[in-house]
Scaffold this motif. Sequence first.
Motif, PDB file in Angstrom:
ATOM      1  N   GLN A 242       0.681  -1.111  -0.099  1.00 31.85           N
ATOM      2  CA  GLN A 242      -0.016  -0.001   0.202  1.00 31.85           C
ATOM      3  C   GLN A 242       0.954   1.315   0.006  1.00 31.85           C
ATOM      4  O   GLN A 242       1.561   1.376   1.031  1.00 31.85           O
ATOM      5  CB  GLN A 242      -0.760  -0.027   1.397  1.00 31.85           C
ATOM      6  N   ALA A 243       0.759   2.246  -1.005  1.00 31.63           N
ATOM      7  CA  ALA A 243       1.390   3.235  -0.997  1.00 31.63           C
ATOM      8  C   ALA A 243       0.659   4.217  -0.145  1.00 31.63           C
ATOM      9  O   ALA A 243      -0.726   4.340  -0.151  1.00 31.63           O
ATOM     10  CB  ALA A 243       1.537   3.734  -2.485  1.00 31.63           C
ATOM     11  N   ILE A 244       1.361   5.095   0.511  1.00 32.16           N
ATOM     12  CA  ILE A 244       0.725   6.284   1.293  1.00 32.16           C
ATOM     13  C   ILE A 244       0.960   7.628   0.589  1.00 32.16           C
ATOM     14  O   ILE A 244       2.405   7.889   0.401  1.00 32.16           O
ATOM     15  CB  ILE A 244       1.044   6.167   2.805  1.00 32.16           C
ATOM     16  N   HIS A 245       0.011   8.487   0.789  1.00 31.17           N
ATOM     17  CA  HIS A 245       0.111   9.961   0.137  1.00 31.17           C
ATOM     18  C   HIS A 245      -0.220  10.823   0.976  1.00 31.17           C
ATOM     19  O   HIS A 245      -0.813  10.603   2.007  1.00 31.17           O
ATOM     20  CB  HIS A 245      -0.602  10.006  -1.231  1.00 31.17           C
ATOM     21  N   PRO A 246       0.015  12.146   0.984  1.00 32.28           N
ATOM     22  CA  PRO A 246      -0.234  13.142   2.287  1.00 32.28           C
ATOM     23  C   PRO A 246      -1.599  13.178   2.231  1.00 32.28           C
ATOM     24  O   PRO A 246      -2.771  12.973   1.720  1.00 32.28           O
ATOM     25  CB  PRO A 246       0.202  14.505   1.560  1.00 32.28           C
ATOM     26  N   GLY A 247      -2.008  13.110   3.797  1.00 30.75           N
ATOM     27  CA  GLY A 247      -3.238  13.340   4.189  1.00 30.75           C
ATOM     28  C   GLY A 247      -3.885  12.077   4.339  1.00 30.75           C
ATOM     29  O   GLY A 247      -5.110  11.875   5.276  1.00 30.75           O
ATOM     30  N   ALA A 248      -3.608  10.790   3.872  1.00 27.36           N
ATOM     31  CA  ALA A 248      -4.260   9.700   4.227  1.00 27.36           C
ATOM     32  C   ALA A 248      -3.495   9.009   5.542  1.00 27.36           C
ATOM     33  O   ALA A 248      -2.455   9.520   6.048  1.00 27.36           O
ATOM     34  CB  ALA A 248      -3.877   8.684   2.904  1.00 27.36           C
ATOM     35  N   ILE A 249      -4.135   7.637   5.973  1.00 29.02           N
ATOM     36  CA  ILE A 249      -3.379   7.069   6.962  1.00 29.02           C
ATOM     37  C   ILE A 249      -3.250   5.608   6.810  1.00 29.02           C
ATOM     38  O   ILE A 249      -3.806   5.063   6.027  1.00 29.02           O
ATOM     39  CB  ILE A 249      -4.499   7.305   8.302  1.00 29.02           C
ATOM     40  N   ASN A 250      -2.050   5.309   7.006  1.00 31.55           N
ATOM     41  CA  ASN A 250      -1.756   3.805   6.940  1.00 31.55           C
ATOM     42  C   ASN A 250      -1.719   3.347   8.699  1.00 31.55           C
ATOM     43  O   ASN A 250      -0.854   3.876   9.347  1.00 31.55           O
ATOM     44  CB  ASN A 250      -0.280   3.682   6.607  1.00 31.55           C
ATOM     45  N   LEU A 251      -2.699   2.753   9.179  1.00 33.70           N
ATOM     46  CA  LEU A 251      -2.939   2.129  10.245  1.00 33.70           C
ATOM     47  C   LEU A 251      -2.463   0.662  10.453  1.00 33.70           C
ATOM     48  O   LEU A 251      -3.207  -0.429   9.934  1.00 33.70           O
ATOM     49  CB  LEU A 251      -4.021   2.351  10.966  1.00 33.70           C
ATOM     50  N   MET A 252      -1.243   0.147  10.976  1.00 34.86           N
ATOM     51  CA  MET A 252      -0.842  -1.226  10.932  1.00 34.86           C
ATOM     52  C   MET A 252      -0.822  -1.740  12.404  1.00 34.86           C
ATOM     53  O   MET A 252      -0.037  -1.215  13.187  1.00 34.86           O
ATOM     54  CB  MET A 252       0.504  -1.283  10.475  1.00 34.86           C
TER      55      MET A 252
ATOM     56  N   THR B 231      -4.950  -1.392   7.781  1.00 28.94           N
ATOM     57  CA  THR B 231      -6.095  -0.766   7.230  1.00 28.94           C
ATOM     58  C   THR B 231      -5.678   0.568   6.402  1.00 28.94           C
ATOM     59  O   THR B 231      -4.855   1.438   7.472  1.00 28.94           O
ATOM     60  CB  THR B 231      -7.238  -0.460   8.327  1.00 28.94           C
ATOM     61  N   HIS B 232      -6.032   1.025   5.305  1.00 28.38           N
ATOM     62  CA  HIS B 232      -5.428   1.946   4.765  1.00 28.38           C
ATOM     63  C   HIS B 232      -7.048   3.169   4.796  1.00 28.38           C
ATOM     64  O   HIS B 232      -7.879   2.792   4.365  1.00 28.38           O
ATOM     65  CB  HIS B 232      -4.985   1.968   3.655  1.00 28.38           C
ATOM     66  N   TYR B 233      -6.673   4.226   5.245  1.00 31.44           N
ATOM     67  CA  TYR B 233      -7.720   5.395   4.907  1.00 31.44           C
ATOM     68  C   TYR B 233      -7.323   6.483   4.092  1.00 31.44           C
ATOM     69  O   TYR B 233      -6.366   7.089   4.316  1.00 31.44           O
ATOM     70  CB  TYR B 233      -7.997   6.130   6.406  1.00 31.44           C
ATOM     71  N   ALA B 234      -8.048   6.865   3.294  1.00 26.78           N
ATOM     72  CA  ALA B 234      -7.717   7.815   2.418  1.00 26.78           C
ATOM     73  C   ALA B 234      -8.120   8.916   3.142  1.00 26.78           C
ATOM     74  O   ALA B 234      -8.787   9.599   4.032  1.00 26.78           O
ATOM     75  CB  ALA B 234      -8.863   7.480   1.056  1.00 26.78           C
ATOM     76  N   ALA B 235      -7.374  10.126   2.507  1.00 25.65           N
ATOM     77  CA  ALA B 235      -7.345  11.727   3.127  1.00 25.65           C
ATOM     78  C   ALA B 235      -8.735  11.895   3.111  1.00 25.65           C
ATOM     79  O   ALA B 235      -9.142  12.650   3.911  1.00 25.65           O
ATOM     80  CB  ALA B 235      -6.472  12.522   2.159  1.00 25.65           C
ATOM     81  N   ALA B 236      -9.622  11.673   2.077  1.00 23.89           N
ATOM     82  CA  ALA B 236     -11.213  12.170   2.044  1.00 23.89           C
ATOM     83  C   ALA B 236     -11.948  11.521   2.986  1.00 23.89           C
ATOM     84  O   ALA B 236     -13.093  12.197   3.161  1.00 23.89           O
ATOM     85  CB  ALA B 236     -11.743  12.022   0.732  1.00 23.89           C
ATOM     86  N   ASP B 237     -11.441  10.499   3.637  1.00 25.49           N
ATOM     87  CA  ASP B 237     -12.074   9.909   4.929  1.00 25.49           C
ATOM     88  C   ASP B 237     -12.008  10.607   5.833  1.00 25.49           C
ATOM     89  O   ASP B 237     -13.099  10.273   6.951  1.00 25.49           O
ATOM     90  CB  ASP B 237     -11.715   8.503   5.054  1.00 25.49           C
ATOM     91  N   LEU B 238     -11.133  11.373   6.085  1.00 25.06           N
ATOM     92  CA  LEU B 238     -10.895  12.285   7.643  1.00 25.06           C
ATOM     93  C   LEU B 238     -11.706  13.593   7.521  1.00 25.06           C
ATOM     94  O   LEU B 238     -11.889  14.212   6.659  1.00 25.06           O
ATOM     95  CB  LEU B 238      -9.391  12.438   7.897  1.00 25.06           C
TER      96      LEU B 238
END
Length: 302
Positions: free
Chosen positions: A97-107, A150-157
Amino acid sequence: MSFFSCEEAECQEQQSHIRLRIKPREKDLGEFSVRRVLPAARQRMVGPFVFFDHMGPAEFPPGSGIDVRPHPHIGIATITYLFEGEILHRDSLGVVQAIHPGAINLMTAGNGIVHSERPGSDFDRLSKLHGIQSWIALPAEQQEIPPDFTHYAAADLPQWESGGVTFRLIMGELAGYHSPVKTYSRTLYADLNVTEQAEVRIALQEQEHALYVAEGEVSVDGEGVPSGVMVVLEGSEDLLLSASETARVLLIGGDPLGERHMYWNFVSDSLERIEKAKDDWRAGNFPGVPDDDEFIPLPGEE
Protein backbone atom coordinates in the motif's frame (compact mmCIF):
# COMPACT_ATOMS: atom_id res chain seq x y z
CA MET A 1 -12.89 17.77 23.80
CA SER A 2 -14.53 20.76 22.15
CA PHE A 3 -13.44 24.17 20.97
CA PHE A 4 -14.76 27.64 20.18
CA SER A 5 -13.15 30.71 18.71
CA CYS A 6 -12.31 33.79 20.70
CA GLU A 7 -14.88 35.68 18.64
CA GLU A 8 -17.55 33.55 20.34
CA ALA A 9 -16.34 33.97 23.92
CA GLU A 10 -14.31 36.42 25.93
CA CYS A 11 -10.63 35.40 25.98
CA GLN A 12 -9.32 36.19 29.42
CA GLU A 13 -5.85 35.64 30.82
CA GLN A 14 -5.38 32.29 32.48
CA GLN A 15 -2.72 30.06 33.94
CA SER A 16 -0.69 28.18 31.36
CA HIS A 17 -1.53 24.55 30.61
CA ILE A 18 2.09 23.79 29.68
CA ARG A 19 3.62 21.30 32.10
CA LEU A 20 6.67 20.21 30.15
CA ARG A 21 8.55 21.12 26.99
CA ILE A 22 10.23 18.38 24.96
CA LYS A 23 12.92 19.08 22.38
CA PRO A 24 13.40 16.18 19.95
CA ARG A 25 16.59 14.20 19.50
CA GLU A 26 18.03 13.96 16.00
CA LYS A 27 18.23 10.37 14.70
CA ASP A 28 20.22 9.55 11.57
CA LEU A 29 18.45 6.93 9.44
CA GLY A 30 21.07 6.94 6.71
CA GLU A 31 19.21 8.53 3.81
CA PHE A 32 17.74 11.22 6.06
CA SER A 33 17.28 12.13 9.72
CA VAL A 34 14.23 12.29 11.96
CA ARG A 35 13.41 14.24 15.10
CA ARG A 36 12.44 11.77 17.82
CA VAL A 37 10.06 13.38 20.30
CA LEU A 38 8.69 10.37 22.21
CA PRO A 39 9.79 8.54 24.22
CA ALA A 40 11.60 11.31 26.11
CA ALA A 41 13.55 11.03 29.34
CA ARG A 42 10.92 12.93 31.35
CA GLN A 43 7.86 11.80 29.39
CA ARG A 44 7.79 8.24 28.08
CA MET A 45 4.22 8.37 26.80
CA VAL A 46 1.31 10.76 26.20
CA GLY A 47 -1.91 8.80 26.59
CA PRO A 48 -1.37 5.69 24.42
CA PHE A 49 1.29 7.42 22.27
CA VAL A 50 4.55 5.66 23.03
CA PHE A 51 6.54 6.84 20.01
CA PHE A 52 6.46 10.05 17.92
CA ASP A 53 8.92 10.79 15.10
CA HIS A 54 8.96 13.87 12.88
CA MET A 55 10.34 12.74 9.49
CA GLY A 56 11.99 15.39 7.35
CA PRO A 57 11.39 17.59 5.57
CA ALA A 58 13.88 15.80 3.33
CA GLU A 59 14.66 16.03 -0.36
CA PHE A 60 15.96 13.05 -2.34
CA PRO A 61 17.67 13.03 -5.74
CA PRO A 62 16.34 10.65 -8.39
CA GLY A 63 17.03 7.02 -7.45
CA SER A 64 17.06 7.70 -3.71
CA GLY A 65 14.51 7.80 -0.90
CA ILE A 66 13.35 6.24 2.35
CA ASP A 67 14.63 2.67 2.54
CA VAL A 68 13.62 0.85 5.73
CA ARG A 69 14.28 -2.89 5.53
CA PRO A 70 11.75 -5.46 6.80
CA HIS A 71 11.59 -5.29 10.58
CA PRO A 72 9.23 -6.65 13.27
CA HIS A 73 6.78 -5.08 15.73
CA ILE A 74 4.72 -6.37 18.64
CA GLY A 75 2.26 -4.77 21.06
CA ILE A 76 1.48 -1.56 19.19
CA ALA A 77 -0.34 0.03 16.26
CA THR A 78 1.68 2.30 13.96
CA ILE A 79 0.21 5.41 12.32
CA THR A 80 1.92 6.87 9.25
CA TYR A 81 0.75 10.38 8.28
CA LEU A 82 2.47 12.39 5.56
CA PHE A 83 2.50 16.11 4.83
CA GLU A 84 4.46 15.58 1.63
CA GLY A 85 5.84 12.69 -0.40
CA GLU A 86 5.04 9.00 -0.78
CA ILE A 87 6.01 5.77 1.01
CA LEU A 88 5.39 2.22 -0.21
CA HIS A 89 4.38 -0.09 2.64
CA ARG A 90 4.75 -3.90 2.43
CA ASP A 91 4.02 -6.29 5.28
CA SER A 92 3.88 -9.95 6.25
CA LEU A 93 0.11 -10.00 5.74
CA GLY A 94 0.79 -9.54 2.03
CA VAL A 95 -0.37 -5.91 2.00
CA VAL A 96 1.26 -3.55 -0.50
CA GLN A 97 0.00 0.00 0.00
CA ALA A 98 1.37 3.37 -1.04
CA ILE A 99 0.55 6.28 1.26
CA HIS A 100 0.18 9.88 0.12
CA PRO A 101 -0.26 13.16 2.04
CA GLY A 102 -3.34 13.31 4.27
CA ALA A 103 -4.04 9.57 4.19
CA ILE A 104 -3.51 7.12 7.05
CA ASN A 105 -1.75 3.77 7.12
CA LEU A 106 -2.77 2.05 10.37
CA MET A 107 -0.78 -1.12 11.01
CA THR A 108 -1.69 -3.14 14.10
CA ALA A 109 1.21 -5.33 15.17
CA GLY A 110 -0.54 -7.25 17.95
CA ASN A 111 1.28 -10.56 18.44
CA GLY A 112 3.67 -9.86 15.61
CA ILE A 113 4.02 -8.32 12.16
CA VAL A 114 6.93 -7.50 9.84
CA HIS A 115 6.94 -4.61 7.37
CA SER A 116 9.18 -2.51 5.17
CA GLU A 117 8.97 1.10 4.03
CA ARG A 118 10.43 1.80 0.61
CA PRO A 119 10.37 4.63 -1.95
CA GLY A 120 7.11 5.21 -3.80
CA SER A 121 6.33 6.00 -7.42
CA ASP A 122 8.41 9.19 -7.22
CA PHE A 123 11.65 7.18 -6.88
CA ASP A 124 12.93 8.07 -10.35
CA ARG A 125 12.59 11.83 -9.95
CA LEU A 126 13.44 14.50 -7.41
CA SER A 127 11.22 13.76 -4.41
CA LYS A 128 10.45 15.06 -0.94
CA LEU A 129 9.34 13.42 2.28
CA HIS A 130 7.77 15.08 5.31
CA GLY A 131 5.45 13.64 7.93
CA ILE A 132 4.87 11.96 11.27
CA GLN A 133 5.41 8.34 12.27
CA SER A 134 3.77 7.48 15.59
CA TRP A 135 3.00 4.36 17.60
CA ILE A 136 0.18 3.80 20.05
CA ALA A 137 0.48 1.11 22.69
CA LEU A 138 -2.27 -1.49 22.76
CA PRO A 139 -4.20 -2.06 26.00
CA ALA A 140 -2.79 -4.97 28.02
CA GLU A 141 -5.65 -7.28 27.10
CA GLN A 142 -5.18 -6.56 23.36
CA GLN A 143 -1.41 -6.80 23.03
CA GLU A 144 -1.62 -10.30 21.54
CA ILE A 145 -4.43 -9.75 19.04
CA PRO A 146 -3.82 -10.86 15.43
CA PRO A 147 -1.98 -8.33 13.24
CA ASP A 148 -4.00 -6.12 10.90
CA PHE A 149 -3.57 -3.33 8.36
CA THR A 150 -6.06 -0.68 7.20
CA HIS A 151 -5.56 2.22 4.80
CA TYR A 152 -7.77 5.32 5.09
CA ALA A 153 -7.90 7.80 2.22
CA ALA A 154 -7.38 11.49 2.96
CA ALA A 155 -11.00 12.22 2.00
CA ASP A 156 -12.20 9.89 4.77
CA LEU A 157 -10.93 12.15 7.56
CA PRO A 158 -13.22 14.89 8.94
CA GLN A 159 -12.05 18.45 8.30
CA TRP A 160 -13.44 21.79 9.46
CA GLU A 161 -12.40 25.37 10.26
CA SER A 162 -12.74 27.47 13.42
CA GLY A 163 -11.01 30.63 14.58
CA GLY A 164 -8.55 30.62 11.67
CA VAL A 165 -7.53 27.00 12.28
CA THR A 166 -8.30 24.14 9.89
CA PHE A 167 -8.73 20.92 11.88
CA ARG A 168 -8.21 17.45 10.37
CA LEU A 169 -9.20 14.66 12.72
CA ILE A 170 -6.87 11.69 12.33
CA MET A 171 -8.10 9.56 15.25
CA GLY A 172 -10.76 9.83 17.93
CA GLU A 173 -13.43 12.46 18.56
CA LEU A 174 -13.23 16.23 18.59
CA ALA A 175 -15.88 18.97 18.53
CA GLY A 176 -18.62 16.52 17.58
CA TYR A 177 -16.63 15.00 14.73
CA HIS A 178 -15.60 11.32 14.66
CA SER A 179 -12.68 9.86 12.75
CA PRO A 180 -13.26 6.49 11.04
CA VAL A 181 -9.72 5.38 11.95
CA LYS A 182 -9.79 2.48 14.38
CA THR A 183 -8.67 3.03 17.98
CA TYR A 184 -8.01 0.50 20.73
CA SER A 185 -8.38 2.86 23.68
CA ARG A 186 -9.58 6.45 24.00
CA THR A 187 -7.22 8.27 21.61
CA LEU A 188 -7.05 11.74 20.08
CA TYR A 189 -4.90 12.71 17.12
CA ALA A 190 -5.50 15.85 15.06
CA ASP A 191 -3.63 17.92 12.48
CA LEU A 192 -4.12 21.70 12.91
CA ASN A 193 -3.23 24.11 10.11
CA VAL A 194 -3.02 27.50 11.78
CA THR A 195 -3.33 30.71 9.75
CA GLU A 196 -1.71 34.03 10.57
CA GLN A 197 -3.53 35.81 13.43
CA ALA A 198 -5.59 32.70 14.25
CA GLU A 199 -7.02 32.45 17.76
CA VAL A 200 -9.04 29.53 19.10
CA ARG A 201 -9.83 27.99 22.45
CA ILE A 202 -9.67 24.24 23.00
CA ALA A 203 -11.42 22.60 25.94
CA LEU A 204 -9.44 19.73 27.45
CA GLN A 205 -11.01 16.65 28.95
CA GLU A 206 -9.57 14.51 31.72
CA GLN A 207 -6.98 12.83 29.51
CA GLU A 208 -3.30 13.30 28.77
CA HIS A 209 -2.59 15.72 25.91
CA ALA A 210 0.33 17.28 24.08
CA LEU A 211 0.84 19.69 21.19
CA TYR A 212 3.73 19.34 18.75
CA VAL A 213 4.63 22.27 16.51
CA ALA A 214 5.77 20.79 13.20
CA GLU A 215 6.08 24.11 11.36
CA GLY A 216 5.98 27.77 12.34
CA GLU A 217 5.42 29.05 15.86
CA VAL A 218 2.31 29.28 18.03
CA SER A 219 1.33 30.53 21.46
CA VAL A 220 -0.34 28.35 24.06
CA ASP A 221 -2.01 30.49 26.72
CA GLY A 222 0.29 33.32 25.67
CA GLU A 223 3.51 31.27 25.87
CA GLY A 224 5.46 30.94 22.63
CA VAL A 225 6.14 27.44 21.33
CA PRO A 226 8.58 27.26 18.39
CA SER A 227 8.83 24.70 15.63
CA GLY A 228 10.17 21.32 16.69
CA VAL A 229 8.94 21.48 20.29
CA MET A 230 6.28 19.36 21.98
CA VAL A 231 4.46 20.76 24.99
CA VAL A 232 2.81 18.34 27.39
CA LEU A 233 -0.39 19.82 28.79
CA GLU A 234 -2.23 19.63 32.06
CA GLY A 235 -5.52 20.92 33.43
CA SER A 236 -9.07 20.64 32.18
CA GLU A 237 -9.81 24.32 31.51
CA ASP A 238 -9.87 25.79 28.01
CA LEU A 239 -6.47 26.51 26.51
CA LEU A 240 -5.90 29.36 24.08
CA LEU A 241 -4.05 28.56 20.87
CA SER A 242 -2.98 31.54 18.76
CA ALA A 243 -0.36 32.45 16.16
CA SER A 244 1.11 35.51 14.48
CA GLU A 245 2.30 33.40 11.53
CA THR A 246 1.17 30.28 9.72
CA ALA A 247 1.93 27.07 11.57
CA ARG A 248 1.20 23.36 11.65
CA VAL A 249 0.44 21.66 14.96
CA LEU A 250 -0.27 18.06 15.89
CA LEU A 251 -2.56 17.47 18.86
CA ILE A 252 -2.22 14.04 20.51
CA GLY A 253 -3.61 12.45 23.63
CA GLY A 254 -5.88 9.95 25.27
CA ASP A 255 -6.19 7.76 28.31
CA PRO A 256 -2.93 6.57 29.91
CA LEU A 257 -2.37 2.81 29.63
CA GLY A 258 0.30 2.29 32.27
CA GLU A 259 4.00 1.58 31.91
CA ARG A 260 5.33 0.06 28.71
CA HIS A 261 8.77 -1.39 28.05
CA MET A 262 10.39 -0.76 24.69
CA TYR A 263 13.27 -2.49 22.97
CA TRP A 264 13.90 -1.59 19.34
CA ASN A 265 10.48 -2.11 17.67
CA PHE A 266 9.04 -4.28 20.44
CA VAL A 267 6.65 -2.74 22.99
CA SER A 268 5.00 -4.60 25.86
CA ASP A 269 4.06 -4.34 29.52
CA SER A 270 6.12 -7.53 29.99
CA LEU A 271 9.90 -7.73 29.76
CA GLU A 272 9.59 -11.48 29.28
CA ARG A 273 7.41 -10.92 26.19
CA ILE A 274 10.06 -8.64 24.71
CA GLU A 275 12.76 -11.25 25.32
CA LYS A 276 10.61 -13.82 23.53
CA ALA A 277 10.19 -11.46 20.57
CA LYS A 278 13.96 -11.00 20.39
CA ASP A 279 14.47 -14.78 20.40
CA ASP A 280 11.76 -15.25 17.76
CA TRP A 281 13.37 -12.68 15.46
CA ARG A 282 16.81 -14.27 15.81
CA ALA A 283 15.32 -17.71 15.11
CA GLY A 284 13.34 -16.57 12.07
CA ASN A 285 9.97 -17.28 13.68
CA PHE A 286 8.34 -14.05 12.50
CA PRO A 287 6.50 -14.23 9.16
CA GLY A 288 8.29 -12.81 6.13
CA VAL A 289 7.32 -9.97 3.81
CA PRO A 290 6.49 -11.29 0.32
CA ASP A 291 8.85 -9.95 -2.36
CA ASP A 292 10.96 -8.15 0.26
CA ASP A 293 13.09 -10.68 2.11
CA GLU A 294 16.02 -8.49 3.17
CA PHE A 295 16.90 -9.13 6.84
CA ILE A 296 17.86 -6.62 9.51
CA PRO A 297 19.44 -8.03 12.71
CA LEU A 298 18.72 -6.94 16.25
CA PRO A 299 20.59 -3.80 17.34
CA GLY A 300 24.18 -4.61 18.25
CA GLU A 301 24.05 -8.00 16.54
CA GLU A 302 24.99 -6.92 13.03
